[in-house]
Enzyme design. Structure first.
Site, PDB file in Angstrom:
ATOM      1  N   GLU A  88      70.201 100.235 141.958  1.00 16.04           N
ATOM      2  CA  GLU A  88      68.861  99.644 141.801  1.00 16.04           C
ATOM      3  C   GLU A  88      67.763 100.582 142.333  1.00 16.04           C
ATOM      4  OE1 GLU A  88      68.738  97.238 139.961  1.00 16.04           O
ATOM      5  OE2 GLU A  88      70.503  95.976 140.246  1.00 16.04           O
ATOM      6  N   HIS A 134      66.763  93.903 148.473  1.00 18.02           N
ATOM      7  CA  HIS A 134      67.278  93.034 147.409  1.00 18.02           C
ATOM      8  C   HIS A 134      68.572  92.400 147.887  1.00 18.02           C
ATOM      9  CE1 HIS A 134      69.027  91.704 143.665  1.00 18.02           C
ATOM     10  NE2 HIS A 134      70.008  92.581 143.773  1.00 18.02           N
ATOM     11  N   HIS A 184      71.346  88.535 147.344  1.00 20.26           N
ATOM     12  CA  HIS A 184      71.795  87.440 146.479  1.00 20.26           C
ATOM     13  C   HIS A 184      71.925  86.143 147.288  1.00 20.26           C
ATOM     14  CE1 HIS A 184      74.179  90.840 144.146  1.00 20.26           C
ATOM     15  NE2 HIS A 184      72.872  90.966 144.011  1.00 20.26           N
ATOM     16  N   GLU A 216      56.228  75.843 156.839  1.00 21.83           N
ATOM     17  CA  GLU A 216      55.799  77.222 157.091  1.00 21.83           C
ATOM     18  C   GLU A 216      55.718  78.071 155.820  1.00 21.83           C
ATOM     19  OE1 GLU A 216      58.428  79.634 159.428  1.00 21.83           O
ATOM     20  OE2 GLU A 216      60.195  78.747 158.517  1.00 21.83           O
ATOM     21  N   HIS A 273      70.582  85.887 139.737  1.00 20.75           N
ATOM     22  CA  HIS A 273      71.010  87.155 140.340  1.00 20.75           C
ATOM     23  C   HIS A 273      70.618  87.212 141.815  1.00 20.75           C
ATOM     24  CE1 HIS A 273      71.440  91.791 139.947  1.00 20.75           C
ATOM     25  NE2 HIS A 273      71.474  91.438 141.214  1.00 20.75           N
TER      26      HIS A 273
HETATM   27  P1  13P Z   1      74.591  98.490 144.243  1.00 24.10           P
HETATM   28  O1  13P Z   1      75.974  98.399 144.858  1.00 24.10           O
HETATM   29  O2  13P Z   1      74.509  99.589 143.217  1.00 24.10           O
HETATM   30  O3  13P Z   1      73.523  98.573 145.292  1.00 24.10           O
HETATM   31  O4  13P Z   1      74.348  97.158 143.413  1.00 24.10           O
HETATM   32  C1  13P Z   1      74.393  95.911 144.037  1.00 24.10           C
HETATM   33  C2  13P Z   1      73.483  94.938 143.403  1.00 24.10           C
HETATM   34  O5  13P Z   1      73.102  93.977 144.054  1.00 24.10           O
HETATM   35  C3  13P Z   1      73.042  95.147 142.012  1.00 24.10           C
HETATM   36  O6  13P Z   1      71.955  94.331 141.690  1.00 24.10           O
HETATM   37 ZN    ZN Z   2      71.945  92.493 142.952  1.00 25.85          ZN
END
Ligand code: 13P
Ligand code: ZN
Length: 287
Positions: A122, A145, A147, A175, A216
């Site tokens: 990413e 980033h 999940h 909050e 995602h």
């Molecule tokens: P990477 O292992 O390449 O960082 O990918 C993980 C991920 O969350 C892809 O969106």
């Molecule tokens: Zn991801």
């Protein structure tokens, strides 16, 4: 040279990835973080003239993707395919420090990725997000980033327009409107790891520090690790309240008048156009 593993930036970054893993935000290799470092904080730890190898960007259109606005900037970044649970135990293989090359098409490895690895898939989305955030906030240093389960779950059963998604999160915990008065940007589902999703994320990052990738995960940005982490943590907490409520009827909630009191108390500039009542929506039109 001092031992880089003892530096505050590596230690803080390792603590961050461990916390993210512990919270269930980063299963397997899920998630990635990039942290803009300052040359002053690096000079005691690294010889910045020594380039270990060059790493070309992947998943980008070589003609259109251009990171030259970041040329010379140095990032601490997680490796692709690396597990967040392992970062703290083995930073040298799971993390890298890279400098964006003058041609804007590759990065120079200054430290890490010792097993031959490379930065996150990413990376284009991270670099474009850094450029976008820096254009509106010169102090921005972190793009993150992950999940988180509840935001992901919410993306299946809540409308994905950013006004109503943000409004619901604001209602789920007092909050929220204080922490992210600008709301949360929402993209449609898109193929990850490409410069197309990177461009879309970066476009949202001009208005938001949180950008949802439905089904995602989420992106967060901030001037430091605490800000970016705290944003995701607060949104995820609100999403967990939303999911705990489920389809039970809501008998009472935080009203827009309540939100307006918080906004006044903390002197915030929220997205008034995300409000439902005309008396508040009209405040957006006045701007
Ligand atoms: P990477 O292992 O390449 O960082 O990918 C993980 C991920 O969350 C892809 O969106
Ligand atoms: Zn991801």
């Amino acid at each position: 040279m001092k031992d880089i593993l003892e530096s505050s930036f590596i230690k803080e970054f390792c603590r961050l990835t461990t916390n993210m893993y512990r919270l269930g935000w980063d299963e397997r290799n899920g998630g990635n973080v990039s942290y803009l470092l300052k040359e002053e904080e690096l000079k005691d730890y690294l010889d910045l003239t020594k380039v270990i190898r060059k790493i070309p960007f992947a998943g980008v259109h070589p003609t259109s993707f251009d990171a030259t606005p970041l040329a010379g900037k140095i990032f601490l970044v997680t490796g692709t395919g690396k597990y967040f649970k392992n970062v703290e135990l083995d930073p040298k293989n799971n993390l890298g420090i890279v400098r964006i090359a003058n041609n804007g098409k590759e990065a120079e490895l200054l430290w890490g990725f010792e097993d031959g690895g490379r930065f996150t898939s990413e990376f284009p989305a991270h670099m474009m997000s850094h450029m976008a955030r820096l254009s509106v906030d010169p102090n921005n240093r972190i793009v993150m980033h992950c999940h988180p389960t509840n935001l992901l779950a919410m993306s299946y059963c809540h409308p994905l327009d950013e006004a109503s998604f943000s409004h619901t999160l604001w209602e789920m915990s007092t909050e929220c409107i204080v922490v992210f008065p600008e709301g949360v940007g929402c993209l449609p589902w898109m193929l990850c790891g490409t410069d197309t999703i990177g461009e879309a994320t970066a476009a949202k990052m001009k208005d938001f520090r949180l950008v949802l990738w439905p089904f995602h995960g989420i992106y967060g940005a901030g001037k430091d690790i605490d800000e970016a982490f705290g944003l995701i943590e607060t949104a995820e907490k609100a999403a967990s309240v939303y999911n705990v409520i489920g389809s039970r009827p809501i008998l009472q909630t935080i009203t827009e008048d309540d939100m307006a009191e918080l906004i006044s108390l903390f002197n915030l500039s929220p997205r008034w156009d995300f409000f439902k009542e005309e008396k508040y929506r009209s405040l957006a039109k006045k701007k």
